[in-house]
Enzyme design. Structure first.
Site, PDB file in Angstrom:
ATOM      1  N   ASP A  90       0.848  -1.200   0.000  1.00  0.00           N
ATOM      2  CA  ASP A  90       0.000   0.000   0.000  1.00  0.00           C
ATOM      3  C   ASP A  90       0.878   1.241   0.000  1.00  0.00           C
ATOM      4  OD1 ASP A  90       0.820  -0.464   2.721  1.00  0.00           O
ATOM      5  OD2 ASP A  90      -0.766   0.883   3.416  1.00  0.00           O
ATOM      6  N   ASP A  94       8.783   3.860  -1.121  1.00  0.00           N
ATOM      7  CA  ASP A  94       8.010   3.462   0.071  1.00  0.00           C
ATOM      8  C   ASP A  94       6.693   2.846  -0.329  1.00  0.00           C
ATOM      9  OD1 ASP A  94       6.980   3.242   2.619  1.00  0.00           O
ATOM     10  OD2 ASP A  94       6.712   5.384   2.940  1.00  0.00           O
ATOM     11  N   GLU A 100       0.109  -0.856   5.910  1.00  0.00           N
ATOM     12  CA  GLU A 100       1.180  -0.265   6.719  1.00  0.00           C
ATOM     13  C   GLU A 100       0.949   1.221   6.898  1.00  0.00           C
ATOM     14  OE1 GLU A 100       4.795   1.500   8.189  1.00  0.00           O
ATOM     15  OE2 GLU A 100       3.846   1.996   6.293  1.00  0.00           O
TER      16      GLU A 100
HETATM   17  N1  BES Z   1       8.694   3.298   5.434  1.00  0.00           N
HETATM   18  C1  BES Z   1       8.096   4.199   6.343  1.00  0.00           C
HETATM   19  C2  BES Z   1       8.856   4.361   7.637  1.00  0.00           C
HETATM   20  C3  BES Z   1      10.257   4.895   7.550  1.00  0.00           C
HETATM   21  C4  BES Z   1      10.694   5.693   6.508  1.00  0.00           C
HETATM   22  C5  BES Z   1      11.132   4.581   8.552  1.00  0.00           C
HETATM   23  C6  BES Z   1      11.993   6.152   6.467  1.00  0.00           C
HETATM   24  C7  BES Z   1      12.422   5.056   8.529  1.00  0.00           C
HETATM   25  C8  BES Z   1      12.860   5.839   7.476  1.00  0.00           C
HETATM   26  C9  BES Z   1       6.671   3.736   6.626  1.00  0.00           C
HETATM   27  O1  BES Z   1       6.000   3.361   5.462  1.00  0.00           O
HETATM   28  C10 BES Z   1       5.884   4.861   7.212  1.00  0.00           C
HETATM   29  O2  BES Z   1       5.678   5.833   6.536  1.00  0.00           O
HETATM   30  N2  BES Z   1       5.427   4.704   8.438  1.00  0.00           N
HETATM   31  C11 BES Z   1       4.517   5.629   9.018  1.00  0.00           C
HETATM   32  C12 BES Z   1       3.827   4.907  10.133  1.00  0.00           C
HETATM   33  C13 BES Z   1       2.395   5.168  10.282  1.00  0.00           C
HETATM   34  C14 BES Z   1       1.575   5.431   9.091  1.00  0.00           C
HETATM   35  C15 BES Z   1       1.739   4.306  11.312  1.00  0.00           C
HETATM   36  C16 BES Z   1       5.266   6.833   9.546  1.00  0.00           C
HETATM   37  O3  BES Z   1       6.423   6.730   9.973  1.00  0.00           O
HETATM   38  O4  BES Z   1       4.667   7.902   9.526  1.00  0.00           O
HETATM   39 MN    MN Z   2       7.079   2.142   4.277  1.00  0.00          MN
HETATM   40 MN    MN Z   3       5.291   5.255   4.473  1.00  0.00          MN
END
Ligand code: BES
Ligand code: MN
Ligand code: MN
Length: 455
Positions: free
Chosen positions: A88, A119, A152
Site C-alpha cells: 500500500d 516506500d 502499513e
Molecule cells: N517506510 C516508512 C517508515 C520509515 C521511513 C522509517 C523512512 C524510517 C525511514 C513507513 O511506510 C511509514 O511511513 N510509516 C509511518 C507509520 C504510520 C503510518 C503508522 C510513519 O512513519 O509515519
Molecule cells: Mn514504508
Molecule cells: Mn510510508
C-alpha cells in the site's frame, strides 16, 4: 554466490518493467476510492511470488486489506528468513505539485518517479526479484517466508491480528525488512532503531454555530485562536514538550552511545540547502541527528476550521480541528503518551471551550541489536556489494509492526533499507534510484548467504 550480477544484467529491463506495472496500480490504503486497486496490488504480488517459485502463496483476507503470504521451505533444518514489506502507499495529494502523474512512473536523472517508488513498492519488490534470482540460479541458501501487507500506511491493525493468529505459520529466525533509508549511495547504513508513534485528532468547540465576527467578535472565544494558542503552548522556549510526564520514560543514551550515534556523517549545510531552509529548529541540547533519531516530538500534521474559500467571509467559527503526531523513543509507550496528551489538552482548554481528543493508530519504538548474526549478515552483505561497511543509524520514522514481531513472534528485525531521505517519501515527486533498486536486488542474496553461514 554465483552469477548474481549476471542474472541482474540479463533481466534488468524486465525487473524495471514489472516494478512499473506495480507502481501503476494506485493502491492507496487511506482512501476507500482506491479499494479495488489495493486488492489488485495484492493479486499482483501473489502472481509474482508464484512465478518466482514460492509455494503456498495466498492472499489472506483480513477485516481490511489482505496480507500476501508465500514461502519456500527447502529444508526445515536451515534458518528461515521472514521478509516483510507493504504494497500500500500514501495518498498522492496534492496532485498538482507532481511534475509527472504519481501513478505513471517515469525515469528522470536515474530515478524512478512515482508514489510508492521507494516506500515501499520499489524496496519490497527487490525481495521478490532477489528471491527469483536465487531460485533460478539454484542457490537459495535459507528457507524464506513472505508477508506483504496492504495497511502499513494506515497503522497495520489487521496485520497485528494476523500475526497473533498465525504464530506457527510465521515462525522464523529473523525478520528482514527494506522500508527505511540509508545515508547516501556511497555511504550505506542500517537503521538499528525506529521511533514509535502516538497520533491524535482534536476537536475544539466554542459557540453552538458560526457567528458574525463583527457582532460577536471579541466577546466569545474563537476556537481557532484558542486551538492555535493551546498548540503553541505545548513547546516551551527551549522547544521541550510541556505535557507533564511526557519525558518520564525516555531512555537517555549513555555518553558512548551518543558518541557512536554522531559518528555517522552528516552535513548540516547540505541538509539545509536540500530543504531550502535558513536554519534548523528543535529541542535545545540536541543536534539534528539526535533530534530525529533519539528524541520524541510533537507536531501538527494538519489544522483546519472556519472559512478557507475564495475571498473573505467574516465569520467566527464554531469549531476548529487539528491532527497531531508524537514520535516516541524507547521506553515511551504509545497508549501512555496518548492518555498524557489527552489529560493535558483537556486541562489547558479555557472555560467556554469544549475539547474532544480522538486517538488514532499508534505504535511502539524499537531498537535492534548490532551484534546479532542477522545484523552482521546484513553488514557483510552491504560490504560485499557497496565495498563499504554500513554505519548503524537511528531512523526517525515508524514501522509499528516491528515491535509487535518482537512481542508476538519473539523475532528481531533487520532494517536493511536502500532508500534515501531525499526520495521524498509521502511527498509529491517521490522517487527511488534505479541504482538503489538494482543494488537492493544484488545485496539481498548475500544477506541470505551470510545468514545461512552464521547458522
Ligand atoms: N517506510 C516508512 C517508515 C520509515 C521511513 C522509517 C523512512 C524510517 C525511514 C513507513 O511506510 C511509514 O511511513 N510509516 C509511518 C507509520 C504510520 C503510518 C503508522 C510513519 O512513519 O509515519
Ligand atoms: Mn514504508
Ligand atoms: Mn510510508
Amino acid at each position: 554466490m554465483q552469477g548474481v550480477t549476471n542474472y541482474i544484467e540479463s533481466n534488468k529491463q524486465r525487473f524495471l518493467d514489472e516494478l512499473f506495472e506495480l507502481l501503476r496500480i494506485p493502491s492507496v490504503s487511506a482512501n476507500p476510492d482506491f479499494k479495488d486497486d489495493v486488492f489488485e496490488a495484492a493479486a499482483f504480488i501473489k502472481a509474482k511470488l508464484e512465478e518466482a517459485g514460492a509455494d503456498a502463496v495466498e492472499v489472506c483476507p483480513t477485516d481490511g486489506y489482505p496480507i500476501v503470504y508465500g514461502h519456500k521451505i527447502i529444508d526445515p533444518k536451515l534458518p528461515t528468513i521472514l521478509v516483510y514489506g507493504h504494497y500500500d502507499v500514501q495518498p498522492a495529494d496534492p496532485y498538482e505539485l507532481w511534475d509527472s502523474p504519481p501513478f505513471e512512473p517515469v525515469i528522470k536523472n536515474g530515478k524512478i518517479y512515482a508514489r510508492g517508488a521507494c516506500d515501499d513498492k520499489g524496496q519490497m519488490y527487490m525481495h521478490v526479484k532477489a528471491f527469483e534470482l536465487m531460485m533460478r540460479t539454484n542457490q537459495l541458501p535459507c528457507n524464506v517466508k513472505f508477508m506483504i501487507e496492504g495497511e502499513e500506511e494506515v497503522g497495520s491493525s489487521n496485520l497485528a491480528t494476523f500475526v497473533k493468529n498465525n504464530k506457527k505459520r510465521l515462525s522464523a529466525d529473523v525478520v528482514l525488512i527494506s522500508d527505511t533509508s540509508m545515508i547516501a549511495n556511497d555511504t550505506p547504513s542500517i537503521d538499528v532503531g525506529l521511533r514509535g508513534l502516538s497520533y491524535v485528532e482534536v476537536e475544539v468547540t466554542g459557540p453552538n454555530r458560526d457567528l458574525h465576527s463583527g457582532v460577536y467578535g471579541g466577546a466569545v472565544a474563537n476556537p481557532i485562536n484558542i486551538l492555535a494558542k493551546m498548540i503553541a503552548s505545548m513547546h516551551d522556549e527551549n522547544n521541550h514538550i510541556t505535557i507533564p510526564g511526557f519525558y518520564d520514560k525516555v531512555l537517555e543514551l549513555t555518553n558512548a552511545e551518543r558518541v557512536a550515534l554522531n559518528l555517522a556523517p552528516f552535513d548540516i549545510e547540505e541538509f539545509k540547502s536540500d530543504l531550502q531552509i535558513a536554519d534548523v529548529w528543535g529541542e535545545k541540547g540536541y543536534n539534528t541527528i539526535e533530534r530525529t533519531g533519539i528524541r520524541p516530538t510533537l507536531d501538527v500534521n494538519g489544522i483546519w476550521g472556519g472559512y478557507t474559500g475564495e475571498g473573505s467571509k467574516t465569520v467566527l467559527p464554531s469549531k476548529a480541528y487539528a491532527k497531531i503526531s508524537m514520535r516516541l523513543v524507547p521506553n515511551q509507550s504509545s497508549d501512555e503518551i496518548t492518555s498524557l496528551f489527552k489529560k493535558h489538552f483537556e486541562s489547558i482548554a479555557p472555560a467556554g471551550i469544549k475539547v474532544v481528543v480522538k486517538p488514532h493508530h499508534g505504535g511502539e519504538p524499537v531498537v535492534t541489536p548490532t551484534d546479532s548474526p542477522a545484523y552482521l549478515a546484513a553488514a557483510k552483505a552491504m560490504e560485499t556489494t557497496f565495498g563499504k561497511s554500513p554505519i548503524p543509524t537511528r531512523g526517525g520514522g515508524s514501522i509499528p509492526i516491528v515491535a509487535l514481531f518482537e512481542k508476538e513472534l519473539g523475532l528481531k528485525s533487520v532494517l536493511m533499507g536502500f532508500g534515501l531521505d531525499s526520495d521524498a517519501l509521502h511527498s509529491p515527486n517521490e522517487s527511488y534510484g534505479v541504482f538503489n533498486y538494482y543494488k537492493g536486488i544484488e545485496t539481498i542474496p548475500y544477506f541470505f548467504h551470510y545468514f545461512n553461514e552464521a547458522h
